[in-house]
Design an enzyme around this catalytic site. Sequence first.
Site, PDB file in Angstrom:
ATOM      1  N   HIS A 154      -2.866   1.192   0.438  1.00 19.86           N
ATOM      2  CA  HIS A 154      -1.741   1.658  -0.376  1.00 19.86           C
ATOM      3  C   HIS A 154      -0.688   2.354   0.487  1.00 19.86           C
ATOM      4  O   HIS A 154       0.259   2.932  -0.026  1.00 19.86           O
ATOM      5  CB  HIS A 154      -2.269   2.631  -1.448  1.00 19.86           C
ATOM      6  CG  HIS A 154      -1.351   2.822  -2.617  1.00 19.86           C
ATOM      7  ND1 HIS A 154      -1.049   1.822  -3.515  1.00 19.86           N
ATOM      8  CD2 HIS A 154      -0.666   3.909  -3.038  1.00 19.86           C
ATOM      9  CE1 HIS A 154      -0.232   2.295  -4.444  1.00 19.86           C
ATOM     10  NE2 HIS A 154       0.031   3.556  -4.174  1.00 19.86           N
ATOM     11  N   SER A 175       4.921   3.802  -4.925  1.00 17.08           N
ATOM     12  CA  SER A 175       3.784   4.125  -5.765  1.00 17.08           C
ATOM     13  C   SER A 175       4.229   4.654  -7.138  1.00 17.08           C
ATOM     14  O   SER A 175       4.836   3.914  -7.908  1.00 17.08           O
ATOM     15  CB  SER A 175       2.869   5.119  -5.032  1.00 17.08           C
ATOM     16  OG  SER A 175       1.621   5.256  -5.661  1.00 17.08           O
ATOM     17  N   ASP A 235      -5.590  -2.646  -1.193  1.00 19.35           N
ATOM     18  CA  ASP A 235      -5.121  -1.502  -1.971  1.00 19.35           C
ATOM     19  C   ASP A 235      -6.159  -1.139  -3.036  1.00 19.35           C
ATOM     20  O   ASP A 235      -6.449  -1.962  -3.911  1.00 19.35           O
ATOM     21  CB  ASP A 235      -3.785  -1.856  -2.633  1.00 19.35           C
ATOM     22  CG  ASP A 235      -3.076  -0.641  -3.223  1.00 19.35           C
ATOM     23  OD1 ASP A 235      -3.767   0.301  -3.654  1.00 19.35           O
ATOM     24  OD2 ASP A 235      -1.838  -0.650  -3.269  1.00 19.35           O
TER      25      ASP A 235
END
Length: 213
Positions: free
Chosen positions: A187, A106, A156
Amino acid sequence: MAETDVNYRFIEGDPNVSPILLLHGTGGSEDDLLPIGRFLSADSPLLAIRGRVQEEGMNRYFKHTPSGGFDLADLEYETTWLFDTLNELCQKFNIDYQRFIVVGYSNGANVAARALLTRADTFHTGIFFHPMALSTVNSEQDLSDVKVWMSHGSNDPIVSADNFETLEDYLKGQHAQVDIFKHDQSHNLNEAELTSAKEWLAASGRLGQWNKE
């Protein structure tokens, strides 16, 4: 670099196996990805560096603007700090900087992918879990010696399919070798993508001794 300015963890490994740099997601710490690093490569030295930016009590590698966008000036500043810190820690622990495999999730994946696209001589191998393109990229670096694995979830809510494909296009446009793993989750990290990343890394030729092409 003052030691008090940097939160990091270094775990020794086999010096003949490429080291892994671990970059956490928003709100994470230098401890978060250590188990994943060890899963990906049982013998690699592991180095994890915490992002020094805090927003709403959460650790990050760069700031947002007041309107919620990405602060690209701060991104450049903090990325310079990150790679300067990495260089100094490599010297401290006698690590071959050129052989680093960067593993980011991320926010950590975002800063790594951006660095790869915009900075000279950062690293040559990357595993990016759920990365995104942060802005347009106009540089024309030759990434023909770079290998990257990236994952994306079709559900996501943070990284759209279009944004992920834009990042893929940027990397391929600069001649990086890019392998993609997609799943139908969000995610989050999951076992299937971790296994895919491990298998890709084992087959990449980058864990043992290798020469920059």
